[in-house]
Design an enzyme around this catalytic site. Structure first.
Site, PDB file in Angstrom:
ATOM      1  N   ASP A  38      42.078 -13.542  -2.205  1.00  0.00           N
ATOM      2  CA  ASP A  38      41.602 -12.482  -1.306  1.00  0.00           C
ATOM      3  C   ASP A  38      42.210 -12.599   0.080  1.00  0.00           C
ATOM      4  OD1 ASP A  38      39.930 -10.503  -0.142  1.00  0.00           O
ATOM      5  OD2 ASP A  38      38.176 -11.226  -1.254  1.00  0.00           O
ATOM      6  N   SER A  69      34.543  -5.068   1.910  1.00  0.00           N
ATOM      7  CA  SER A  69      35.533  -5.127   2.988  1.00  0.00           C
ATOM      8  C   SER A  69      34.897  -4.633   4.297  1.00  0.00           C
ATOM      9  CB  SER A  69      36.791  -4.356   2.581  1.00  0.00           C
ATOM     10  OG  SER A  69      37.874  -4.690   3.410  1.00  0.00           O
ATOM     11  N   HIS A  85      41.357  -8.965  -3.338  1.00  0.00           N
ATOM     12  CA  HIS A  85      40.396  -8.263  -2.482  1.00  0.00           C
ATOM     13  C   HIS A  85      39.493  -7.285  -3.235  1.00  0.00           C
ATOM     14  CE1 HIS A  85      38.981  -7.278   1.485  1.00  0.00           C
ATOM     15  NE2 HIS A  85      39.388  -6.025   1.444  1.00  0.00           N
TER      16      HIS A  85
END
Length: 305
Positions: free
Chosen positions: A256, A116, A283
């Site tokens: 995601d 991320s 995610h």
């Protein structure tokens, strides 16, 4: 197996690395005699701390050291609640990462995996062509925050009407701590952030730690994953990632919040980049499809040792 976990507990050490006037907490898991280059994990948020990435320590099963750390401003590292947007920059976190690599004595050879925001940071790091970097894994990350926001808006528009209207109403009123707003945000998270519900304890710990120490997250990102009003809102590396010159693996999940549109510029602009989409994940594929994710990453690291 439980045997692996007991073994890894034995070979786990924690410490603090000095960085400027502060300290960076770190943990090394795995065989201290290993000849394989270690992998350094960059957590997301910004400011989520290492907890939710805990399962990546399973990469130590192959005899590789796995290094988790808490970036400045969160977790067990120095908290700096009075610092503003001019302090919290990608440049700061690149300097911290370089400092940790040198402190741990691994400058000659190491891998980096960023998840991320950590993947955004990993890309920024890779662009500098740092000495000793063997490979880069960018997991669940956007190449541009404008793309991220436009895709988050699209994903949000596909949520049930009741959830959409609660989000819109409270954002307009500025009542972002209202339980109705938080519940609506959580519905988005359960679809596009982590589809293992209830969230596993280590994922919950990271969310809780942002709640306790929101400085970095609120300053750089904003109040949540899809309402981005922080200093990163215009961030992009699309025109710079061509400078990355190490083998690069891209990971994302089918559901995601880092949709294919936000990952595509990495695939297009990093020479030889390989991209794997995990079909049952959002995610956090390392939590949602743990064994499959570990297998993909472990074989990529082994290939590039």
């Amino acid at each position: 197996s439980s045997g692996d976990i007991i073994c890894m507990r034995i070979y786990s050490k924690e410490g603090y690395a000095p960085f400027r006037d502060y300290v960076t907490w770190y943990r090394v898991t795995g065989d201290p005699e290993s000849k394989k280059p270690p992998v350094v994990l960059l957590h997301g948020g910004p400011g989520a701390a290492h907890d939710y990435l805990d399962r990546y320590k399973l990469l130590a099963r192959d005899g590789r050291q796995v290094i988790h750390y808490d970036q400045l401003g969160c977790g067990k590292s120095t908290l700096l609640r009075d610092k503003g947007a001019d302090f919290w920059t990608p440049r700061l976190f690149i300097a911290e990462l370089n400092s940790l690599i040198d402190f741990l004595g691994i400058r000659s050879a190491y891998h980096v995996l960023g998840q991320s925001w950590g993947g955004m940071l990993g890309a920024e790091f890779g662009i500098t062509r740092p000495q000793g970097l063997k490979s880069l894994t960018i997991a669940n990350s956007p190449a541009s925050m404008e793309l991220w926001v436009s895709e988050a808006t699209r994903l949000r528009s596909e949520m049930p009407e009741k959830i959409r209207s609660a989000l819109d109403r409270h954002e307009k009123a500025g009542t972002l701590t209202d339980p109705e707003y938080l519940a609506a945000a959580n519905a988005f998270y359960e679809r596009h952030v982590c589809r293992v519900v209830p969230f596993p304890p280590e994922v919950k710990r990271s969310f809780d730690q942002i709640g306790r120490n929101p400085t970095v997250y609120n300053t750089m990102n904003g109040p949540n994953e899809f309402f981005v009003i922080g200093s990163l809102k215009t961030w992009s590396v699309i025109d710079k990632v061509h400078a990355i010159d190490v083998p690069t693996l891209l990971i994302s999940g089918r559901y995601d919040e880092a949709t294919p549109a936000v990952v595509q510029p990495f695939a297009d602009n990093i020479k030889g980049a390989r991209w794997v989409i995990l079909e049952k994940s959002s995610h956090l594929p390392h939590v949602e499809e743990t064994e499959k994710c570990m297998k993909i990453v472990a074989s990529f690291l082994a290939e590039n040792d």
